[in-house]
Write an enzyme that holds these catalytic residues in place. Sequence first.
Site, PDB file in Angstrom:
ATOM      1  N   LYS A 191       0.768  44.505  -9.217  1.00 53.23           N
ATOM      2  CA  LYS A 191       1.532  44.710  -7.971  1.00 53.23           C
ATOM      3  C   LYS A 191       2.851  43.961  -8.119  1.00 53.23           C
ATOM      4  O   LYS A 191       2.914  42.751  -7.915  1.00 53.23           O
ATOM      5  CB  LYS A 191       0.726  44.164  -6.784  1.00 53.23           C
ATOM      6  CG  LYS A 191       0.946  44.868  -5.468  1.00 53.23           C
ATOM      7  CD  LYS A 191       2.350  44.845  -4.920  1.00 53.23           C
ATOM      8  CE  LYS A 191       2.727  43.554  -4.223  1.00 53.23           C
ATOM      9  NZ  LYS A 191       4.176  43.500  -3.892  1.00 53.23           N
ATOM     10  N   GLU A 266       1.125  30.580 -10.520  1.00 48.90           N
ATOM     11  CA  GLU A 266       2.389  30.015 -11.017  1.00 48.90           C
ATOM     12  C   GLU A 266       3.324  30.022  -9.824  1.00 48.90           C
ATOM     13  O   GLU A 266       3.778  31.075  -9.394  1.00 48.90           O
ATOM     14  CB  GLU A 266       2.959  30.894 -12.137  1.00 48.90           C
ATOM     15  CG  GLU A 266       2.064  31.048 -13.333  1.00 48.90           C
ATOM     16  CD  GLU A 266       2.035  29.815 -14.210  1.00 48.90           C
ATOM     17  OE1 GLU A 266       2.806  28.872 -13.965  1.00 48.90           O
ATOM     18  OE2 GLU A 266       1.211  29.790 -15.139  1.00 48.90           O
ATOM     19  N   CYS A 300      11.839  29.829 -11.368  1.00 51.52           N
ATOM     20  CA  CYS A 300      10.867  28.850 -10.871  1.00 51.52           C
ATOM     21  C   CYS A 300      11.125  27.482 -11.477  1.00 51.52           C
ATOM     22  O   CYS A 300      10.888  26.461 -10.863  1.00 51.52           O
ATOM     23  CB  CYS A 300       9.463  29.314 -11.229  1.00 51.52           C
ATOM     24  SG  CYS A 300       9.290  29.679 -12.972  1.00 51.52           S
ATOM     25  N   GLU A 401      12.332  24.042  -2.208  1.00 51.75           N
ATOM     26  CA  GLU A 401      12.879  24.948  -3.214  1.00 51.75           C
ATOM     27  C   GLU A 401      13.913  25.869  -2.564  1.00 51.75           C
ATOM     28  O   GLU A 401      13.648  26.462  -1.525  1.00 51.75           O
ATOM     29  CB  GLU A 401      11.739  25.790  -3.805  1.00 51.75           C
ATOM     30  CG  GLU A 401      12.199  26.677  -4.930  1.00 51.75           C
ATOM     31  CD  GLU A 401      11.065  27.529  -5.487  1.00 51.75           C
ATOM     32  OE1 GLU A 401      10.266  28.047  -4.693  1.00 51.75           O
ATOM     33  OE2 GLU A 401      10.985  27.673  -6.722  1.00 51.75           O
TER      34      GLU A 401
HETATM   35  P1  NAD Z   1       6.592  35.754  -2.986  1.00 53.17           P
HETATM   36  O1  NAD Z   1       5.488  34.779  -2.938  1.00 53.17           O
HETATM   37  O2  NAD Z   1       7.279  36.126  -1.725  1.00 53.17           O
HETATM   38  O3  NAD Z   1       6.113  37.129  -3.621  1.00 53.17           O
HETATM   39  C1  NAD Z   1       5.483  37.197  -4.877  1.00 53.17           C
HETATM   40  C2  NAD Z   1       4.597  38.414  -4.919  1.00 53.17           C
HETATM   41  O4  NAD Z   1       3.537  38.243  -3.982  1.00 53.17           O
HETATM   42  C3  NAD Z   1       5.287  39.720  -4.538  1.00 53.17           C
HETATM   43  O5  NAD Z   1       4.775  40.752  -5.353  1.00 53.17           O
HETATM   44  C4  NAD Z   1       4.843  39.920  -3.109  1.00 53.17           C
HETATM   45  O6  NAD Z   1       4.845  41.253  -2.682  1.00 53.17           O
HETATM   46  C5  NAD Z   1       3.432  39.387  -3.164  1.00 53.17           C
HETATM   47  N1  NAD Z   1       2.883  38.964  -1.869  1.00 53.17           N
HETATM   48  C6  NAD Z   1       3.556  38.561  -0.765  1.00 53.17           C
HETATM   49  N2  NAD Z   1       2.687  38.263   0.227  1.00 53.17           N
HETATM   50  C7  NAD Z   1       1.446  38.474  -0.275  1.00 53.17           C
HETATM   51  C8  NAD Z   1       0.136  38.321   0.247  1.00 53.17           C
HETATM   52  N3  NAD Z   1      -0.082  37.889   1.488  1.00 53.17           N
HETATM   53  N4  NAD Z   1      -0.901  38.599  -0.561  1.00 53.17           N
HETATM   54  C9  NAD Z   1      -0.712  39.000  -1.830  1.00 53.17           C
HETATM   55  N5  NAD Z   1       0.505  39.187  -2.381  1.00 53.17           N
HETATM   56  C10 NAD Z   1       1.574  38.918  -1.609  1.00 53.17           C
HETATM   57  O7  NAD Z   1       7.608  35.163  -4.048  1.00 53.17           O
HETATM   58  P2  NAD Z   1       9.016  35.739  -4.462  1.00 53.17           P
HETATM   59  O8  NAD Z   1       9.983  35.405  -3.379  1.00 53.17           O
HETATM   60  O9  NAD Z   1       8.909  37.155  -4.898  1.00 53.17           O
HETATM   61  O10 NAD Z   1       9.330  34.881  -5.763  1.00 53.17           O
HETATM   62  C11 NAD Z   1       9.965  33.689  -5.714  1.00 53.17           C
HETATM   63  C12 NAD Z   1       8.971  32.575  -5.878  1.00 53.17           C
HETATM   64  O11 NAD Z   1       8.257  32.729  -7.094  1.00 53.17           O
HETATM   65  C13 NAD Z   1       9.633  31.232  -5.982  1.00 53.17           C
HETATM   66  O12 NAD Z   1       8.960  30.304  -5.184  1.00 53.17           O
HETATM   67  C14 NAD Z   1       9.491  30.863  -7.443  1.00 53.17           C
HETATM   68  O13 NAD Z   1       9.507  29.501  -7.707  1.00 53.17           O
HETATM   69  C15 NAD Z   1       8.223  31.511  -7.796  1.00 53.17           C
HETATM   70  N6  NAD Z   1       8.153  31.748  -9.238  1.00 53.17           N
HETATM   71  C16 NAD Z   1       7.299  30.991  -9.979  1.00 53.17           C
HETATM   72  C17 NAD Z   1       7.231  31.172 -11.352  1.00 53.17           C
HETATM   73  C18 NAD Z   1       6.307  30.339 -12.191  1.00 53.17           C
HETATM   74  O14 NAD Z   1       6.019  30.725 -13.318  1.00 53.17           O
HETATM   75  N7  NAD Z   1       5.822  29.207 -11.712  1.00 53.17           N
HETATM   76  C19 NAD Z   1       8.012  32.142 -11.950  1.00 53.17           C
HETATM   77  C20 NAD Z   1       8.872  32.890 -11.164  1.00 53.17           C
HETATM   78  C21 NAD Z   1       8.913  32.684  -9.800  1.00 53.17           C
END
Ligand code: NAD
Length: 508
Positions: A191, A266, A300, A401
């Site tokens: 997803k 992550e 991230c 963040e």
């Molecule tokens: P997000 O948490 O908003 O979304 C991530 C994914 O989760 C998307 O596919 C989204 O549709 C899905 N999602 C949202 N709500 C959900 C729910 N209730 N249940 C299941 N899935 C759901 O994050 P984002 O804004 O897309 O990404 C940015 C974040 O990701 C930042 O906090 C960043 O630090 C983190 N990030 C971490 C890493 C790592 O390896 N640690 C890498 C890249 C990004």
Amino acid sequence: MTASAASPGARRSPGDLRRYEMLVDGEWVPARSGETFETVDPFTGRPWALIPRAGPADVDAAVAAARRAFDEGRWRRAPGRERARLLRRLADLVAERADAIAEVETTDNGKLIREMQGQLRGLPDYFHYWAGAADKLHGETIPGATADWLIYTIREPVGVVAAITPWNSPVLLLTWKLAPALAAGCTVVVKPAEQAPASTLEFARLVQEAGFPPGVVNVVTGFGEEAGAPLVAHPEVDKIAFTGSTATGSSVMRGAADHIAQVSLELGGKSPNVVFADADLDAAVDGVVAGIFAATGQTCMAGSRLLVQQDVHDEVLERVSARARAVRMGDPMEPETEMGPVAFEGHLAEVRRRIAAAEAEGARLVAGGRRPDADALRDGFFIEPTVFAGVSPEMSICREEVFGPVLAVTPFRDEAEAVRLANDTEFGLAAGVWTTDVRRAHRVAHAIRAGTVWINAYRSVGPMAPFGGFKASGMGRENGSEAVREYTQVKTVWVELGGASRDPFKLG
Ligand code: NAD
């Protein structure tokens, strides 16, 4: 079928929206509801593609396909070398199409074409790494307490994996999950994030072309609440591999708890780049700039806190700020651009809100902080590279963040204070340590509570090196041999060799 790989010019034609379908059970399908949503090019501010808007019924179909492929198909039982062959074929196809997928990714999330090309061109290494591992996932024999026992373990695939990814590096972060999961014999439902789903669908075409059996890899596109949450809660999902924000990560954990699915997370970070007075300052300044302004700070592992020893504080602040003011913002598709827009309008508003909060809390704005006023940048979601000095640990800019090009600078006196400040955060994803003192370098690396520490470097990753977070930055590890644990489980087999009958009322 999905549309063919995009050409960069295509995104410039308003009204000409590229249409995509999702991959479920080896077929390209629309959402069952027939609904779609638009994905927006952050440079032009205009929609450029239509994506199926999956809901729970689509998730059910994808999970059922993955379940069937796992339970009834040959996939998990096939010799590892067969899975390896497909992974290698996929690696070759990705190598051929890397630039085309990178263009789609840049169109979707606004990150620099050279950054996305770099990621995509490096992707085959991950598939080759895991192809090499696919026929080496074995258990061990264990000496029993007496000679009457043969005990051995088998490493089995964990089952159906839900891979949920963010928008910032969609295909790279998917690969970190997909390659080990497939090597282990799992089946997968992906997803991608709603803000940048197109590159994952382009990549899925290569998965199909490589010849993976139907149902082994499925992709559902849609919003977090409508597609992500039902996928997490689905009782037939055995494991959730999630990359995203810490807030969503904790809701994923709650959703998984109801059916005891395994979880790896992550999550976000507020990573420190720690510069000692004895550092090679040219290299350190480059590392600080790479840590926070590369990818418009949307990584991230962004080094969003600069901790700098008092003696060199003013010099480092001045040099980093001068670099920030000189960053070339522009079309992320142009090779000379150094910083593109942030990925979507709502995110720009959020970054600006955090900048305003930092000013209100008394942080000193030294560079950037505003939207650029150049005509060429007016339609895109741009924000200037921003540096705040005089940041104290309780300020929100030091704790939360931003996920944008905003650096918070704090001075420290000595090593003990540097370590204390570095660890004064709920996060623990990464850190950089800049010093020419080899003993101090290792002491500080050991003392910082983070999953990755770079010494005299920042922002390096690779298939061989485990990556993941301490504390609120997550759990589990991607990449390297550690990642095997995320997609396999161990079965222990006891074989009675002695032939004696045993006391039924005694353990052992
Ligand atoms: P997000 O948490 O908003 O979304 C991530 C994914 O989760 C998307 O596919 C989204 O549709 C899905 N999602 C949202 N709500 C959900 C729910 N209730 N249940 C299941 N899935 C759901 O994050 P984002 O804004 O897309 O990404 C940015 C974040 O990701 C930042 O906090 C960043 O630090 C983190 N990030 C971490 C890493 C790592 O390896 N640690 C890498 C890249 C990004």
